[in-house]
Design a protein around this motif. Structure first.
Motif, PDB file in Angstrom:
ATOM      1  N   VAL A  50      65.996  44.359  -1.229  1.00  0.00           N
ATOM      2  CA  VAL A  50      65.523  45.728  -1.351  1.00  0.00           C
ATOM      3  C   VAL A  50      64.166  45.642  -2.025  1.00  0.00           C
ATOM      4  CG1 VAL A  50      65.994  47.998  -2.304  1.00  0.00           C
ATOM      5  CG2 VAL A  50      67.872  46.552  -1.499  1.00  0.00           C
ATOM      6  N   TYR A  51      63.127  45.862  -1.251  1.00  0.00           N
ATOM      7  CA  TYR A  51      61.760  45.648  -1.732  1.00  0.00           C
ATOM      8  C   TYR A  51      61.319  46.743  -2.687  1.00  0.00           C
ATOM      9  CZ  TYR A  51      60.951  41.721   1.355  1.00  0.00           C
ATOM     10  OH  TYR A  51      61.004  40.495   1.943  1.00  0.00           O
ATOM     11  N   PRO A  52      60.517  46.377  -3.699  1.00  0.00           N
ATOM     12  CA  PRO A  52      60.091  47.382  -4.670  1.00  0.00           C
ATOM     13  C   PRO A  52      58.941  48.251  -4.158  1.00  0.00           C
ATOM     14  CG  PRO A  52      59.256  45.225  -5.297  1.00  0.00           C
ATOM     15  CD  PRO A  52      60.128  45.012  -4.088  1.00  0.00           C
ATOM     16  N   THR A  66      59.420  53.034   0.934  1.00  0.00           N
ATOM     17  CA  THR A  66      59.959  51.866   0.226  1.00  0.00           C
ATOM     18  C   THR A  66      60.150  52.164  -1.257  1.00  0.00           C
ATOM     19  OG1 THR A  66      58.812  50.443   1.794  1.00  0.00           O
ATOM     20  CG2 THR A  66      59.653  49.394  -0.186  1.00  0.00           C
ATOM     21  N   CYS A  70      63.834  52.149  -2.938  1.00  0.00           N
ATOM     22  CA  CYS A  70      64.199  51.193  -3.980  1.00  0.00           C
ATOM     23  C   CYS A  70      64.714  51.948  -5.205  1.00  0.00           C
ATOM     24  CB  CYS A  70      62.987  50.331  -4.319  1.00  0.00           C
ATOM     25  SG  CYS A  70      63.375  49.018  -5.469  1.00  0.00           S
ATOM     26  N   PHE A  73      68.169  53.259  -4.476  1.00  0.00           N
ATOM     27  CA  PHE A  73      69.131  52.317  -3.917  1.00  0.00           C
ATOM     28  C   PHE A  73      70.451  52.230  -4.698  1.00  0.00           C
ATOM     29  CE2 PHE A  73      70.822  48.304  -2.345  1.00  0.00           C
ATOM     30  CZ  PHE A  73      70.735  48.553  -0.996  1.00  0.00           C
ATOM     31  N   THR A 145      63.686  45.336  -7.761  1.00  0.00           N
ATOM     32  CA  THR A 145      64.125  44.609  -6.565  1.00  0.00           C
ATOM     33  C   THR A 145      65.619  44.290  -6.647  1.00  0.00           C
ATOM     34  OG1 THR A 145      61.959  43.570  -6.588  1.00  0.00           O
ATOM     35  CG2 THR A 145      63.604  42.594  -5.138  1.00  0.00           C
ATOM     36  N   THR A 372      65.645  48.093   3.638  1.00  0.00           N
ATOM     37  CA  THR A 372      65.408  48.891   2.431  1.00  0.00           C
ATOM     38  C   THR A 372      65.294  50.372   2.786  1.00  0.00           C
ATOM     39  OG1 THR A 372      64.122  47.031   1.574  1.00  0.00           O
ATOM     40  CG2 THR A 372      63.851  49.154   0.460  1.00  0.00           C
TER      41      THR A 372
END
Ligand SMILES: Cc1cc2nc3c(=O)[nH]c(=O)nc-3n(C[C@H](O)[C@H](O)[C@H](O)COP(=O)(O)OP(=O)(O)OC[C@H]3O[C@@H](n4cnc5c(N)ncnc54)[C@H](O)[C@@H]3O)c2cc1C
Ligand SMILES: Cc1cc2nc3c(=O)[nH]c(=O)nc-3n(C[C@H](O)[C@H](O)[C@H](O)COP(=O)(O)OP(=O)(O)OC[C@H]3O[C@@H](n4cnc5c(N)ncnc54)[C@H](O)[C@@H]3O)c2cc1C
Lengths: 485, 297
Positions: A50-52, A66, A70, A73, A145, A372
């Motif tokens: 899971v990209y920041p 994104t 994040c 999430f 992340t 993500t």
């Protein structure tokens, strides 16, 4: 003929989350999937990060989605009862070029609103990750992340969408599309459907599905990626996702302590021939052996020994003491690269591409960080469709919560004892490597699994040290018993 | 301190059964847990002869050999827990056992670890190419075919030429399958000479020596393998629908790993059988297991 408000083509991560988001808006949905399970295309083998949100160009849709995804999430995982590892990430470099790249990412990240970013020197990196090489001179820490299992996420979204009334039809390949007075007619190998809005989320085939009804605009080139998955427990070596930016321009190395406790190393990047034996798997189709058998392994891409060698060499540079010999498995993945046809030919596209033509929406080449952003992309598109239809409020009957299946190994001894007493099948261990019981295998079949592979992904059985060598026969028997075949 | 039992035996293969019987004869109270329907371990998958010459003076199949031991067990004071797996062994000498309808903690004075071995997997060989169905370990196929009556493909290639592979190859050939080749990296086949004559040569199975499989082909199902001749590096394609690997057994000591201290196991935990080291002859294994089980602490 089957009719619904919206038809979604493809049940990858995007199709599953689209179905969920559309149900939240109260729209009726049919999802048509050529394969026999969800997440068997691109979504079956990603890095699960899971990209920041510092990698994306400031101002892009990708950056906005994104960063938001994040942040949200943990809440999403709570609703869907999905396990994830809130590990944070460390981007590392060893030299002036990498340092410049990392500083630029930091600046972009701050612009994008990524919380908690910190620039670190080499020693600070090693304090966080003692195994990092002495050569590392700089790093970028991102606390948000996470690591998650992509198919676990997709299966959870699928089950929640289905429990809220979305209809999924498997082994249903879309072959023709046409416009009608009010909406679309969708033909498959087995039947016909109609809908008002149509969404193309066909992953690697999204360009050809688009061209069933529209002019060519974005095409996909497919490249391959190799991964190496180390033995059970290997994730303990690291506490963060590591992105290593190489000093010479080229592909970086990623090390991921997965939610299941394995260290995942990859991906490489290389071309895949478009035809011949080493070409991409022809995605989809059903198990030729029939239900209940040791399943087909679905779309992917071939692995190359050279790729695995490269990963090991790189690993040695970044974490010299890491033992990469104790391997669980290696695998290949297929990666879509969208580019424009026509005037801007071959210009590759960086942002998410959502083509929109009068109630027809195409998501073409949704690459990293598509996992993500899958939920956010679903909500984004569902909101557009709902607005066009004059829907103002989400459906109050929609229930965003998916109950976690019963998993004995997650219970305390006392809870487990009570469970086993009332449900004896949860006492019989079928997969000793991962502590998976007969009860879980039966439950996976009740939840829709029809093949060994589908059970594997829903229960974790046969994913450990012996890779099913000891338990396949027994598990297959239970599945066949449950399916009555 | 009072224990629930004197000895807990983890695993009911040849090693576990031999140890349990010896201990019961010596007057100990013994519980033996095994995941199978009935004790026997890999013996239950062995329908070929070649077991028991030493111990029973007869040439038995693995299944018959296991049945002999089960009879002795029934006449003994050993408490057998079928369909039961030991989930963990704790430093305070308790173990968690899970079986249908029953999860329990048992305390013991000593523990015999007889959890057997697992096979090196084809997945860990890092083959190039795709990841199609139709790739198994030999033990997995034995289980599928001999224990559960399931079918596999028709045109089979073996990787590795040890006893396990040779026996299975001959059995599959006798059952009407085409065994196309047995690929071996050394310059001669492995296994006992007796087996080589009785199985490999009798069934006329082609050997491809000094070679290995480097690549899998096929999208959903295996369609062939690339074979590399190691001295020359020359590669060739062999069409097949099944690959069976017989590339070695690894002692399964995973339950013991968390208990290791300075590279040593606690003295109350005794590994026996294939979980101690890999044995070729079951009679030797059974005799060793008896001995090890009876060594006073
Ligand atoms: C190597 C790699 C690593 C990645 N790592 C990450 C990561 O760490 N983090 C992250 O956020 N993202 C990551 N991604 C991106 C993410 O995995 C993808 O964006 C996401 O999985 C795309 O999902 P999808 O639903 O678009 O595609 P898919 O999963 O491919 O789904 C498309 C579905 O459509 C079906 N279909 C196709 N044609 C038809 C037809 N004619 N009729 C019916 N059905 C059809 C297919 O069978 C398939 O199931 C990674 C991607 C790759 C390739
Ligand atoms: C294919 C093959 C052919 C052979 N042929 C011959 C032959 O012809 N002649 C001969 O003399 N010898 C032969 N041998 C050798 C001999 O049969 C074996 O070495 C012997 O049977 C192994 O016994 P074991 O008890 O150590 O292991 P196994 O039989 O593997 O028993 C281990 C048992 O422990 C159980 N177990 C594992 N984990 C747990 C846990 N956590 N809790 C509870 N139980 C657990 C397993 O389920 C299994 O039942 C052959 C071996 C093989 C593999």
């Amino acid at each position: 003929m089957d009719r619904s408000d919206v038809i979604v083509i493809g049940a990858g991560l995007l199709g599953c989350f689209l179905a969920r988001a559309l149900r939240r808006q109260g729209l009726s949905v049919i999802v048509l999937e050529q394969s026999d399970d969800v997440c068997t295309g691109i979504s079956r083998s990603g890095s699960g990060i899971v990209y920041p949100g510092y990698d994306m160009a400031p101002g892009s849709l990708k950056a906005a989605l994104t960063v938001r995804s994040c942040r949200d999430f943990p809440a999403l995982c709570r609703d869907l009862s999905v396990n994830y590892r809130a590990c944070g990430s460390l981007m590392t470099g060893a030299g002036p070029r990498a340092e410049a790249v990392i500083r630029r990412k930091y600046v972009d990240g701050v612009k994008n609103g990524v919380p908690g970013l910190e620039l670190l020197d080499g020693d600070a990196c090693r304090r966080m990750e003692p195994l990092l090489s002495a050569n590392i001179t700089c790093g970028l820490y991102a606390p948000g992340t996470c690591a998650v299992n992509p198919w676990e996420l997709g299966i959870a979204a699928f089950e929640n969408a289905r429990d809220n009334g979305a209809r999924f039809v498997f082994s249903e390949k879309v072959t023709a599309l046409s416009r009608q007075a009010e909406g679309f007619s969708v033909c498959t190998e087995n039947g016909a459907y109609t809908c008002r809005d149509l969404i193309n989320a066909a992953g690697l085939s999204a360009d050809s599905v688009h061209e069933l009804i529209s002019r060519p605009s974005v095409r996909l080139k497919v490249t391959g990626a190799d991964y190496l998955l180390l033995e059970d427990g290997s994730a303990d070596a690291l506490s963060h996702v590591i992105f290593h930016e190489p000093e010479e321009k080229g592909k970086g190395l990623t090390l991921i302590p997965t939610a299941d406790g394995n260290l995942l190393i990859g991906p490489t990047e290389r071309d895949v021939p478009s035809s011949g034996d080493d070409a991409l798997y022809p995605a989809g189709g059903t198990d030729p052996a029939g239900p209940g058998h040791n399943g087909p392994q679905w779309a992917g891409a071939p692995t190359e020994a050279s790729g695995i060698r490269w990963l090991r060499e790189r690993c040695h540079e970044v974490v010299p003491e890491l033992d990469t010999e104790k391997v669980l498995r290696s695998f290949g993945a297929a990666r879509p690269r969208p580019y424009l046809t026509g005037a801007d030919q071959n210009k590759s596209l960086r942002d998410f591409v959502i083509l929109e033509e009068e109630q027809f929406y195409s998501l073409i080449g949704i690459k990293t960080p598509g996992m993500t952003c899958a939920a956010a992309l679903g909500e984004h598109l569902a909101a557009i469709i709902a607005q066009n239809r004059g829907i103002r409020e989400p459906d109050p009957a929609f229930d965003p919560i998916r109950k976690r299946p019963v998993i004995p190994r997650e219970c305390s001894f006392e809870e487990r004892q009570v469970l086993v007493r009332s449900h004896p099948a949860y006492g019989r261990i079928l997969c000793a490597c991962r502590d998976v019981t007969e009860g879980e295998v039966r439950d996976a079949v009740h939840r829709g699994a029809t093949t060994v592979e589908a059970v594997r992904r829903r229960t974790g059985a046969m994913m450990g040290t012996c890779q099913g060598g000891r338990c396949l026969a027994e598990i297959q028997e239970v599945i066949q018993d449950e399916l009555g075949c | 301190m009072s224990w629930d039992v004197n000895v807990l035996v983890v695993g009911g293969g040849a090693a576990g059964m031999a140890a349990a019987l010896a201990l019961a004869e010596a007057g100990a109270s013994v519980v033996m847990a095994d995941p199978g329907e009935k004790p026997g371990g890999i013996l239950n998958r062995c329908v070929h002869r070649g077991f028991g010459q030493g111990l029973f003076g007869e040439d038995l199949t693995g299944q018959e050999y296991a049945a002999r031991f089960r009879r002795l067990l029934r006449e003994s004071s050993v408490t057998v827990r079928p369909r039961t797996t030991v989930l963990s062994i704790l430093p305070d000498r308790t173990a968690v056992l899970s079986g249908p309808g029953r999860l329990e903690k048992i305390s013991f004075e000593r523990c015999i670890l007889a959890a057997g071995s697992y096979e090196r997997t084809p997945q860990s060989l890092l083959l190039g190419g795709t990841r199609p169905a139709g790739v198994y370990t030999a033990g997995c196929v034995q289980g599928l075919v001999h224990e559960y009556g399931q079918d596999i493909g028709q045109r089979i290639v073996f990787l590795g030429s040890g006893d396990v592979g040779q026996i299975l190859a001959a059995q599959l050939a006798a059952a009407g399958k085409q065994v196309l080749a047995m690929v071996e990296q050394k310059d001669r086949p492995g296994g006992l000479p007796r087996n080589r004559r009785e199985y490999l040569e009798a069934a006329n199975i082609p050997l491809i020596l000094q070679s290995t499989v480097t690549r899998l082909h096929g999208d959903r199902h295996l369609t062939g393998v690339t074979i590399c001749h190691l001295p020359t590096g020359k590669e060739s394609f062999l069409s097949c629908d099944t690959l069976i690997t017989a590339t070695g057994l690894i002692p399964d000591r995973r339950l013991a790993d968390p208990l290791m201290k300075d590279g040593k196991l606690p003295e109350w935990l005794i590994p026996v059988g294939n979980c101690r080291r890999i044995y070729d002859i079951v009679d030797v294994l059974a005799a060793d297991s008896r001995k090890l089980a009876l060594i006073p602490q």
